[in-house]
Design a protein around this motif. Structure first.
Motif, PDB file in Angstrom:
ATOM      1  N   LEU A 245      16.303  -9.601  14.749  1.00  0.00           N
ATOM      2  CA  LEU A 245      15.641 -10.576  13.888  1.00  0.00           C
ATOM      3  C   LEU A 245      15.751 -11.981  14.480  1.00  0.00           C
ATOM      4  N   ARG A 249      12.552 -14.114  15.945  1.00  0.00           N
ATOM      5  CA  ARG A 249      12.248 -15.418  15.369  1.00  0.00           C
ATOM      6  C   ARG A 249      12.146 -16.479  16.471  1.00  0.00           C
ATOM      7  N   VAL A 298      10.321 -10.219  12.233  1.00  0.00           N
ATOM      8  CA  VAL A 298       9.885 -11.280  11.328  1.00  0.00           C
ATOM      9  C   VAL A 298       8.552 -10.915  10.683  1.00  0.00           C
TER      10      VAL A 298
END
Length: 399
Positions: A245, A249, A298
């Motif tokens: 994650l 991002r 995301v």
């Protein structure tokens, strides 16, 4: 249930193939019931390839296209499903043939095709299973399979354009590192040792070169182990949900590369949603399947939140706008598509446009990077040659 490969003697002579059974004895009994005299039988393991829909690489993805196409053709010719599956299975070998043999036996035993496919998640992804289930329920399995084959052909064209375009620049960079290491650890020491033995004064470029060379020769193993440990640590972190994650991002915020990755993921998701909705699957289920196909965590979580918010009564456009990660163009396409009732058509056009943009940008990026890396290689090798030849030239002038 396992798959067994067999060699037997029948009325037409030697017969080879595969059969699904719980045990080898049960497989032998089934073959004898068919009037075959078994010569040899052995177990074959099922494939454990990672399913493409979860972000892995499915080695069977390309092989499924002709299989689905042939199955659709046979069904459209009014051939029974079990016979069509048996015909297709005979043309396959290895683990794909084993998986199809299991599916064929399940269907012959009274299971639906979707249920049989669901038992082979290493080969058949949720999108395929969902479309087959819709086709069986509506009685249009041949039409749905033909539609599925067209989708897969187009989806295979949506490969990772960025990595494909950057392959040659990365190859040049790798060769640059190898050439540099070879010069610094083998060529440079042999040339400089003679100068040091002669008591020659070494200029500063040569001293820098010698220091780097000594560092690589004296602590090369430690440096390699350190870099290897860092690489393994990064891989371990990226395998965790938190690490993926964070990385995804950061990736979306990178200049150029972030936009390329974002458009590539959105093109794939748009194509999947459009294809599923055209096959009669509702928007909520289509978004759920598309979310699992998105590799970027995301964007995946954003699609899942959109599904949940639409399920509670929100409009698609408003739900996507609240996520803060979708480009305004994408939000507008979903919003206008919902209002006009042409969401599938607009999503297909969006997927085509984004894929074209990704192809163009990645090609231009690779075109720019290639000469930059070549110049970088020339500068590094040139400095090594200059630092090596400089003391030799100075010694010649003194003499």
């Amino acid at each position: 249930m396992a798959v067994f490969a067999y060699k037997a003697i029948g009325t037409d002579g030697l017969v080879r193939g595969s059969i699904a059974a719980d045990t080898a004895r049960q497989a032998r009994d089934q073959l004898r019931a068919r009037g075959l005299r078994v010569e040899e039988i052995r177990s074959q393991s099922s494939s454990t390839a990672t399913n493409w829909i979860w972000g892995g690489t499915n080695r069977y993805e390309a092989r499924l296209v002709p299989i689905v196409r042939e199955l659709s053709t046979l069904l459209s010719a009014a051939i029974p499903l079990s016979d069509a599956l048996r015909t297709v299975t005979k043309q396959q070998r290895g683990r794909m043939g084993n998986a199809l043999a299991l599916v064929c036996d399940r269907v012959s035993a009274g299971r639906s095709l979707a249920e049989a496919m669901r038992e082979q998640p290493q080969v058949f992804d949720p999108l395929t299973i969902q479309m087959v289930e819709v086709g069986e329920s509506a009685g249009t399995l041949d039409v749905v399979l033909d539609h599925l084959a067209e989708f897969r052909e187009r989806y295979l064209q949506f490969k990772d354009r960025v990595l494909t375009s950057l392959f040659y620049p990365m190859f040049v960079l790798g060769m640059s590192l190898l050439v540099t290491l070879f010069l610094m650890t083998f060529v440079v020491p042999m040339l400089l040792d003679n100068l040091l033995e002669a008591g020659q004064t070494i200029p500063w470029p040569t001293r820098i070169l010698k220091g780097v060379s000594d560092l690589l020769r004296g602590h090369g193993m430690l440096i390699a182990m350190t870099l290897g440990g860092v690489f393994v640590g990064l891989v371990f972190i990226l395998r965790t949900s938190w690490g993926r994650l964070r990385w995804h991002r950061v990736l979306l915020r990178l200049p150029i590369f972030g936009k390329l990755a974002e458009k590539q993921e959105l093109a794939r998701a748009s194509l999947i949603i459009a294809t599923l909705m055209e096959s009669g699957i509702v928007f909520l289920e289509s978004v759920g399947i598309a979310a699992r196909a998105v590799k970027n965590q995301v964007l995946r979580h954003a699609f899942e939140r959109v599904r949940d918010q639409v399920q509670t009564g929100s409009d698609i456009g408003d739900a996507m706008d609240r996520q803060g990660v979708f480009p305004p163009t994408v939000v507008q396409v979903f919003a206008v598509g919902q209002q006009s009732g042409k969401l599938e058509e607009m999503l297909k056009r969006l997927a085509t446009d984004y894929d074209r943009q990704v192809t163009s940008l990645s090609t231009r990026l690779a075109t720019v990077l290639e000469p930059i890396l070549i110049v970088l290689l020339a500068v590094v090798v040139g400095f090594i040659l200059f630092a090596t030849m400089l003391p030799i030239l100075e010694a010649g002038n003194v003499l």
